[in-house]
Design a protein around this motif. Sequence first.
Motif, mmCIF file in Angstrom:
data_model
loop_
_atom_site.group_PDB
_atom_site.id
_atom_site.type_symbol
_atom_site.label_atom_id
_atom_site.label_comp_id
_atom_site.label_asym_id
_atom_site.label_seq_id
_atom_site.Cartn_x
_atom_site.Cartn_y
_atom_site.Cartn_z
ATOM 1 N N MET A 1 -3.573 1.928 -7.877
ATOM 2 C CA MET A 1 -3.095 3.241 -7.775
ATOM 3 C C MET A 1 -1.721 3.209 -6.965
ATOM 4 S SD MET A 1 -4.154 5.720 -8.957
ATOM 5 C CE MET A 1 -3.755 7.226 -8.338
ATOM 6 N N GLU A 2 -1.686 2.191 -5.992
ATOM 7 C CA GLU A 2 -0.326 2.049 -5.282
ATOM 8 C C GLU A 2 0.903 1.719 -6.104
ATOM 9 O OE1 GLU A 2 -0.746 -0.618 -1.923
ATOM 10 O OE2 GLU A 2 -2.156 0.729 -1.284
ATOM 11 N N LYS A 3 0.410 0.765 -7.288
ATOM 12 C CA LYS A 3 1.405 0.276 -8.102
ATOM 13 C C LYS A 3 1.841 1.374 -8.826
ATOM 14 C CE LYS A 3 0.051 -4.554 -8.079
ATOM 15 N NZ LYS A 3 -1.087 -5.580 -8.762
ATOM 16 N N ILE A 4 0.987 2.268 -9.549
ATOM 17 C CA ILE A 4 1.375 3.363 -10.247
ATOM 18 C C ILE A 4 2.029 4.359 -9.652
ATOM 19 C CG2 ILE A 4 0.397 5.438 -11.573
ATOM 20 C CD1 ILE A 4 -0.570 2.899 -13.084
ATOM 21 N N VAL A 5 1.701 4.660 -8.382
ATOM 22 C CA VAL A 5 2.547 5.561 -7.707
ATOM 23 C C VAL A 5 3.977 5.081 -7.392
ATOM 24 C CG1 VAL A 5 2.735 6.555 -5.308
ATOM 25 C CG2 VAL A 5 0.486 6.576 -6.414
ATOM 26 N N SER A 6 3.949 3.882 -6.944
ATOM 27 C CA SER A 6 5.406 3.282 -6.883
ATOM 28 C C SER A 6 6.142 3.148 -7.981
ATOM 29 C CB SER A 6 5.166 1.933 -6.181
ATOM 30 O OG SER A 6 6.083 1.081 -6.742
ATOM 31 N N LEU A 7 5.708 2.947 -9.334
ATOM 32 C CA LEU A 7 6.630 2.711 -10.516
ATOM 33 C C LEU A 7 6.938 4.351 -10.999
ATOM 34 C CD1 LEU A 7 6.872 1.212 -13.241
ATOM 35 C CD2 LEU A 7 4.926 2.396 -14.278
ATOM 36 N N CYS A 8 5.968 5.215 -10.501
ATOM 37 C CA CYS A 8 6.272 6.545 -10.952
ATOM 38 C C CYS A 8 7.578 6.986 -10.181
ATOM 39 C CB CYS A 8 5.095 7.631 -10.755
ATOM 40 S SG CYS A 8 3.929 7.455 -11.969
ATOM 41 N N LYS A 9 7.378 6.798 -8.891
ATOM 42 C CA LYS A 9 8.808 7.046 -8.162
ATOM 43 C C LYS A 9 10.095 6.303 -8.575
ATOM 44 C CE LYS A 9 10.715 8.708 -4.129
ATOM 45 N NZ LYS A 9 10.808 8.274 -2.951
ATOM 46 N N ARG A 10 9.879 5.022 -8.737
ATOM 47 C CA ARG A 10 11.028 4.157 -8.767
ATOM 48 C C ARG A 10 11.755 4.120 -10.161
ATOM 49 N NH1 ARG A 10 9.976 -0.914 -11.003
ATOM 50 N NH2 ARG A 10 7.802 -0.695 -10.313
ATOM 51 N N PHE A 186 -3.004 11.120 -5.491
ATOM 52 C CA PHE A 186 -1.803 11.243 -6.338
ATOM 53 C C PHE A 186 -1.953 12.729 -7.097
ATOM 54 C CE2 PHE A 186 1.565 9.206 -9.400
ATOM 55 C CZ PHE A 186 2.275 9.549 -8.692
ATOM 56 N N THR A 187 -1.631 12.820 -8.244
ATOM 57 C CA THR A 187 -1.371 14.218 -8.774
ATOM 58 C C THR A 187 -2.670 14.530 -9.210
ATOM 59 O OG1 THR A 187 -1.304 12.985 -11.230
ATOM 60 C CG2 THR A 187 0.932 13.742 -10.042
#
Length: 440
Positions: A1-10, A186-187
């Motif tokens: 999840m952390e990777k997804i959240v970070s990709l989404c922001k970046r 997250f969402t």
Amino acid sequence: MEKIVSLCKRRGFIYPGSELYGGLRGTWDYGPLGSELKFNIKQEWWKTMVKERDDVVGMSAAILMSSKVWEASGHTQSFTDPLIECKICHQRFRADQEKEIEEHEKQHSKKKEKVEWTEPKKFNLLVEAKLGVIEGEKNTAYLRGEITQGVHVNFKNVLNSSRLKIPFGVAQIGKAFRNEITPGNFTFRSIEFEQMELQYYVKPDKEKSMEYYEFWKGVRMDWYKNLGIRKENLRFREHAKDELAHYAKAAWDIEYNAPFGWQELEGVHHRGDWDLSRHQQYSGQDMSYFDSEIKEKFIPWVIETSGGVDRAALFFLIDAYFEEKDREKNGAGRIVLRLHPKLAPYKVAVFPLLANKPELVKKAKEVYDSLKTEFAAVWDERGNIGKRYFSQDEIGTPFCITIDFDTLEKNDVTVRDRDTMKQERIKITELINYLDKKLK
Ligand code: GAP
């Protein structure tokens, strides 16, 4: 999840809401790529549920609705979650969210504290809005807690302004708001989110209505599978009797195997005559349907499919996310979003092989201009080709097109496939046809 959240922001899919001012819990802003993804999801839903059907029409109701609507629908009384409060730090939780409660207790036990909880009390999820210009005379309205009621209160309007006959459906996509006690993951659980719903009106017949119910369950499950969610990550779950919402006679969830456990993605509900009967009772208006074939008047029953756009977007992203261990020729591993081409924010990226060769840039711009009116296309001339592929893989662009020196002579380009990483030479005159077939 952390990777997804970070990709989404970046990469500009999803940012925390009001981030500039410290954030607003449970709200999210969709960036350039996230809004394309959401738009594509909604477009595919509308295509399947409205455009390709003769028995379904669309509508778009107001978000703000009179408080009377919510009294009639039962939400002011029953749209509640059980709330408990930690007596040490006063943080509030939903009494039925065992994992979050356990986690909270663990945090305190690390400090050698033992949590005591208040008795569960009912907490209403409707978000209030005060309307009016004169202080003290403001009226309470509600931001809709589900988009459903906007359809049911317009049942007669839709019926009288169309030539629909039962069975028929009314579809809608739009925002809903819930004062969630513990927004999170997250969402996944937000205060403000979007729903896509069908309200399908049928004759009040137990057996026949269950046939429609099963039919719509199948349609909705197939929709997710056809858009690329792996079938092993999807399942149905029936609601137990004590879990049913106040309006539901039967409810099955379509669940997704998320990193934080199996979670609800969409609900398919048999709402019986709950909504129309209640609106008839509370408004004093006749909400019945006259069936001219059998010369009978009745209150129709409703089969509902109710999915979350944000949850769909999140689960499509999670399901598509791969970190590839095998290495490309140049030795770099890659992150790839294997989004279905229909959902990918960009369908095709166009690059000149070298950004400092005007003849390549000119030709590449011509190709880009001819494609961007047909498909969502993006231009990229930063870094080397390897980095550009890496960057497009990470946001799920199915095809990359490179214009090189051979293009100038032979009028063909290199097309590179996101998933297989194979490259093909395609004539520029054939490109639109080629991509059209591949992107279906
Ligand atoms: N009209 C029926 C209804 O609203 P629901 O099961 O409460 O049913 C339907 O909600 C869908 O809306 C859920 O399956 C989920 O996808 C989405 N949803 C509900 N609450 C949400 C929240 N707090 N954040 C994000 N999505 C939510």
